[in-house]
Design a protein around this motif. Sequence first.
Motif, mmCIF file in Angstrom:
data_model
loop_
_atom_site.group_PDB
_atom_site.id
_atom_site.type_symbol
_atom_site.label_atom_id
_atom_site.label_comp_id
_atom_site.label_asym_id
_atom_site.label_seq_id
_atom_site.Cartn_x
_atom_site.Cartn_y
_atom_site.Cartn_z
ATOM 1 N N LEU A 293 1.640 -10.806 4.321
ATOM 2 C CA LEU A 293 2.332 -10.913 3.036
ATOM 3 C C LEU A 293 1.924 -9.763 2.109
ATOM 4 N N LYS A 294 0.634 -9.475 2.095
ATOM 5 C CA LYS A 294 0.130 -8.394 1.244
ATOM 6 C C LYS A 294 0.800 -7.062 1.623
ATOM 7 N N ARG A 295 0.878 -6.819 2.913
ATOM 8 C CA ARG A 295 1.488 -5.580 3.382
ATOM 9 C C ARG A 295 2.986 -5.557 3.058
ATOM 10 N N GLU B 200 3.527 -4.647 -0.516
ATOM 11 C CA GLU B 200 3.392 -3.191 -0.699
ATOM 12 C C GLU B 200 4.683 -2.479 -0.310
ATOM 13 N N LEU B 201 5.237 -2.904 0.816
ATOM 14 C CA LEU B 201 6.488 -2.288 1.289
ATOM 15 C C LEU B 201 7.635 -2.564 0.323
ATOM 16 N N ALA B 202 7.710 -3.799 -0.144
ATOM 17 C CA ALA B 202 8.793 -4.184 -1.052
ATOM 18 C C ALA B 202 8.730 -3.373 -2.345
ATOM 19 N N LEU B 203 7.506 -3.149 -2.832
ATOM 20 C CA LEU B 203 7.341 -2.367 -4.060
ATOM 21 C C LEU B 203 7.752 -0.913 -3.829
ATOM 22 N N LEU C 48 3.347 -14.036 -7.152
ATOM 23 C CA LEU C 48 4.118 -12.788 -7.110
ATOM 24 C C LEU C 48 5.053 -12.640 -8.315
ATOM 25 N N SER C 49 5.025 -13.624 -9.194
ATOM 26 C CA SER C 49 6.001 -13.622 -10.285
ATOM 27 C C SER C 49 5.787 -12.460 -11.256
ATOM 28 N N GLY C 50 4.544 -11.946 -11.322
ATOM 29 C CA GLY C 50 4.268 -10.837 -12.222
ATOM 30 C C GLY C 50 4.720 -9.487 -11.685
ATOM 31 N N LYS C 51 5.031 -9.458 -10.397
ATOM 32 C CA LYS C 51 5.408 -8.185 -9.785
ATOM 33 C C LYS C 51 6.911 -7.964 -9.886
ATOM 34 N N SER C 52 7.283 -6.695 -9.869
ATOM 35 C CA SER C 52 8.711 -6.412 -10.030
ATOM 36 C C SER C 52 9.436 -6.455 -8.685
#
Length: 139
Positions: free
Chosen positions: A18-20, A23-26, A73-77
């Motif tokens: 999930l962490k990886r 990173e990819l999604a960002l 993950l809600s804080g991430k764009s």
Amino acid sequence: MQKILVAHDGSKSSDKALKRAVELALKFNSTLTVLAVVPELYLTELSEGDKQKIFNSLSKETSDAMEKIRKSLSGKSIEVKTLVRQGDPAEKILETAQKMKADVIVTGSHGRHGTKKFLMGSVSSKVVDYSKCPVLVVK
Ligand SMILES: Nc1ncnc2c1ncn2[C@@H]1O[C@H](COP(=O)(O)OP(=O)(O)OP(=O)(O)O)[C@@H](O)[C@H]1O
Ligand SMILES: [Mg+2]
């Protein structure tokens, strides 16, 4: 890479996946779908009632875990979607990937059952074997 599907079973290995995937999604501005499959119980020695109880508590545990992930993950764009399905984990992962037209499936190399096995788990291995899209198995 627009759509990333992550398979999560609550294990440390799937947390790494999930962490990886995050990173990819960002990096690629992708949408992230986190899928957890509640497996069917094949313990024939259990009564239907007991199976139902175990299944219900597993389902609750899984939904809670997905909710926790969604919140974290809600804080991430990133656009995040969580899904809970029932059945054979590998089959549901493959089916979901096809339906959503995932560009990549991200899994851990091991799950909740595997101890210190050298080979990867049966779910990730089946996903690699049968997937029509690329699979990232995170070690
Ligand atoms: N029920 C599930 N729902 C969603 N993803 C899953 C599920 N089970 C496994 N996965 C995915 O597959 C990865 C590898 O897990 P897998 O189940 O293949 O290994 P294992 O538990 O170590 O071994 P096995 O289940 O074969 O005894 C996990 O990190 C996760 O990404
Ligand atoms: Mg497993």
